[in-house]
Design an enzyme around this catalytic site. Structure first.
Site, PDB file in Angstrom:
ATOM      1  N   ARG A   9       4.628 -10.860  -3.278  1.00 37.57           N
ATOM      2  CA  ARG A   9       6.036 -11.188  -3.524  1.00 37.57           C
ATOM      3  C   ARG A   9       6.283 -12.661  -3.820  1.00 37.57           C
ATOM      4  O   ARG A   9       6.948 -12.995  -4.790  1.00 37.57           O
ATOM      5  CB  ARG A   9       6.927 -10.682  -2.377  1.00 37.57           C
ATOM      6  CG  ARG A   9       6.927  -9.147  -2.256  1.00 37.57           C
ATOM      7  CD  ARG A   9       7.391  -8.489  -3.550  1.00 37.57           C
ATOM      8  NE  ARG A   9       7.275  -7.042  -3.521  1.00 37.57           N
ATOM      9  CZ  ARG A   9       6.285  -6.354  -4.104  1.00 37.57           C
ATOM     10  NH1 ARG A   9       5.312  -6.977  -4.735  1.00 37.57           N
ATOM     11  NH2 ARG A   9       6.270  -5.038  -4.068  1.00 37.57           N
ATOM     12  N   ASP A  23      12.486   2.330 -10.003  1.00 36.97           N
ATOM     13  CA  ASP A  23      13.600   1.481  -9.585  1.00 36.97           C
ATOM     14  C   ASP A  23      13.925   0.396 -10.597  1.00 36.97           C
ATOM     15  O   ASP A  23      15.090   0.163 -10.915  1.00 36.97           O
ATOM     16  CB  ASP A  23      13.291   0.843  -8.215  1.00 36.97           C
ATOM     17  CG  ASP A  23      13.203   1.896  -7.124  1.00 36.97           C
ATOM     18  OD1 ASP A  23      13.729   3.009  -7.333  1.00 36.97           O
ATOM     19  OD2 ASP A  23      12.602   1.617  -6.069  1.00 36.97           O
ATOM     20  N   ASP A  63      10.941  -6.219   1.114  1.00 41.11           N
ATOM     21  CA  ASP A  63      10.741  -6.925  -0.154  1.00 41.11           C
ATOM     22  C   ASP A  63      11.984  -7.679  -0.612  1.00 41.11           C
ATOM     23  O   ASP A  63      11.889  -8.770  -1.155  1.00 41.11           O
ATOM     24  CB  ASP A  63      10.282  -5.938  -1.237  1.00 41.11           C
ATOM     25  CG  ASP A  63       8.813  -5.578  -1.080  1.00 41.11           C
ATOM     26  OD1 ASP A  63       8.077  -6.380  -0.464  1.00 41.11           O
ATOM     27  OD2 ASP A  63       8.398  -4.510  -1.552  1.00 41.11           O
ATOM     28  N   SER A  84       6.921   6.350  -2.984  1.00 41.33           N
ATOM     29  CA  SER A  84       7.155   5.030  -3.540  1.00 41.33           C
ATOM     30  C   SER A  84       5.845   4.259  -3.375  1.00 41.33           C
ATOM     31  O   SER A  84       5.333   4.109  -2.265  1.00 41.33           O
ATOM     32  CB  SER A  84       8.283   4.353  -2.769  1.00 41.33           C
ATOM     33  OG  SER A  84       8.260   2.981  -3.053  1.00 41.33           O
TER      34      SER A  84
HETATM   35  N1  ARG Z   1       5.893  -1.971   4.239  1.00 42.83           N
HETATM   36  C1  ARG Z   1       5.133  -2.785   3.356  1.00 42.83           C
HETATM   37  C2  ARG Z   1       5.694  -4.158   3.286  1.00 42.83           C
HETATM   38  O1  ARG Z   1       6.834  -4.356   3.598  1.00 42.83           O
HETATM   39  C3  ARG Z   1       4.911  -2.148   2.015  1.00 42.83           C
HETATM   40  C4  ARG Z   1       6.104  -1.942   1.153  1.00 42.83           C
HETATM   41  C5  ARG Z   1       5.683  -1.138  -0.016  1.00 42.83           C
HETATM   42  N2  ARG Z   1       6.659  -0.966  -1.037  1.00 42.83           N
HETATM   43  C6  ARG Z   1       6.732   0.177  -1.766  1.00 42.83           C
HETATM   44  N3  ARG Z   1       7.557   0.200  -2.752  1.00 42.83           N
HETATM   45  N4  ARG Z   1       6.000   1.216  -1.503  1.00 42.83           N
HETATM   46  O2  ARG Z   1       5.015  -5.067   2.913  1.00 42.83           O
END
Ligand code: ARG
Length: 398
Positions: free
Chosen positions: A94, A14, A123, A174
């Site tokens: 994050r 990405d 995110d 991902s």
């Molecule tokens: N669902 C989790 C969160 O919102 C993990 C997100 C993971 N992102 C990814 N690109 N696989 O914290």
């Protein structure tokens, strides 16, 4: 002079395709910032990929120590799990990335910052809200959200533009990784009925003869893990060792359907061996050294903090205030926990502390017992009065 944008660059699909897209659509110079939160990726390779993909500059920022001190330690102290299950590895990283991104943007006098989040996940919220809180003057560019590409389209775009990525159409997962955990989404996992194929696991593929149990002793000081089997270590060493030792037994796999902030449910797989072991060990130590009312009230605070972290509300007065409560609660969380590892599971099998509130003379059922049951009788009499009175008035449902 062309305006600059600092992109939170991971080296993955990405963010790699985002570089050319930003240049095409915003006519800005892209500075790729690789923020190291302990992801096992080859950062030098990612650094080179950023430049090859068209970034005018790439920067590696070491966030490992800040991640441990400012995010992982508070998360252990607050036994942090979203919906009682997810240790929040992605979510915790994050705000750290946001902080570093803003620092780079300011030092490079950039007009904007960018991230590779899609328009569907949590995110994007964590990035946008964090950036707007710390640096309201910065513009935010989110190519994936603005462009709204499917995963297949993103892979095709990368192929067409000669951008090398490790994702293929056959295994379109991902993955987000840092040393608190590995998060895996997409592909066959999107059907919550599908059992996760063994090959998605990297940290928890079984490497031990699990017919024999393993043991580890963890020392905590004021809520922070400081030693394994009596050997003092840095946070980074200790977490890495637990990830590999517990991971080798297949410990730390989480398979859940979670409630995203953007309203949808999603199926998520996590590998978090160290987080699972440390949070359970810490919780059991608290059970030994904290009084009942504090333990019970702390559950409420913990749940709220986990929710705030998941929702991207790290830089908020409420989170600061709740963490101050957590900090105060950790004064006596010092002691030793013994863990037994077995095939895909672990257990706390021993605990001790100089601050233990466990009183054998009061707890024992043998002859040395000093607990006076006469006091129980009077206590129960008073404790039960409200219900006795309700009962006399015929107001108790049978
Ligand atoms: N669902 C989790 C969160 O919102 C993990 C997100 C993971 N992102 C990814 N690109 N696989 O914290």
């Amino acid at each position: 002079m062309t305006d600059k944008v600092v992109l939170a660059y991971s080296g993955g699909l990405d963010t790699s395709i985002s570089i050319s897209w930003i240049k095409e659509n915003y006519k800005m110079d892209v500075i790729a910032a690789l923020i190291d939160c302990g992801q096992p990726d080859d950062l030098e390779e990612a650094y080179q990929r950023a430049l090859d993909t068209g970034a005018c500059e790439a920067i590696i920022v070491d966030g490992k120590d800040d991640f441990i001190q400012d995010f992982i330690y508070p998360s252990i102290k607050s036994n942090m799990k979203y919906e009682k299950t997810y240790p929040l590895a992605t979510a915790l990283a994050r705000p750290l990335i946001v902080k570093k991104l803003v620092e780079v943007a300011r030092s490079k006098k950039a007009k904007a910052v960018a991230h590779g989040c899609t328009g569907k996940g949590n995110d994007q919220v964590r990035f946008d809200v964090g950036i707007r809180s710390l640096a309201p003057e910065l513009k935010i560019i989110a190519p994936q959200r603005e462009w709204n590409l499917s995963r297949e389209d993103a892979i095709e775009y990368a192929e067409k533009n000669n951008i090398k990525i490790t994702v293929t159409k056959k295994s379109p997962y991902s993955i987000d990784e840092n040393f608190w955990g590995r998060s895996i989404e997409c592909g066959v996992l999107e059907d919550p009925w599908n059992e996760p194929p063994e090959d998605i696991y990297k940290w928890t593929s079984i490497k031990k003869d699990c017919s024999e149990s393993g043991y580890v002793e963890i020392d905590f000081e004021k809520g922070i893990p400081i030693a394994l089997d009596g050997k003092k270590m840095t946070g980074l060493e200790l977490i890495s060792k637990l990830n590999s030792d517990a991971g080798a037994y297949g410990i730390g796999r989480i398979d859940m359907v979670e409630n995203r902030l953007v309203g949808i449910k999603s199926r998520e797989i996590y590998e978090s061996p160290a987080a699972e072991v440390l949070i359970e060990a810490h919780r059991q130590l608290e059970a030994l050294v904290l009084d009942r009312e504090l333990v019970h009230y702390k559950y409420l605070i913990e749940e709220k903090i986990a929710e705030l972290v998941y929702y991207g509300l790290w830089f908020t007065p409420l989170k600061d205030s709740l963490l101050a409560f957590i900090e105060e609660s950790q004064k006596y969380v010092t002691g030793k926990i013994r863990i037994r590892y077995d095939h895909k599971s672990f257990k706390v099998v021993g605990r001790k502390s100089d601050y233990s509130l466990y009183d054998l003379k009061l707890a024992t059922y043998d002859r040395t017992d000093q607990f006076d049951p006469k006091h129980s009788e009077s206590f129960i009499k008073l404790f039960g009065y409200p219900y006795e009175i309700l009962g006399r008035k015929g107001r108790i449902n049978e």
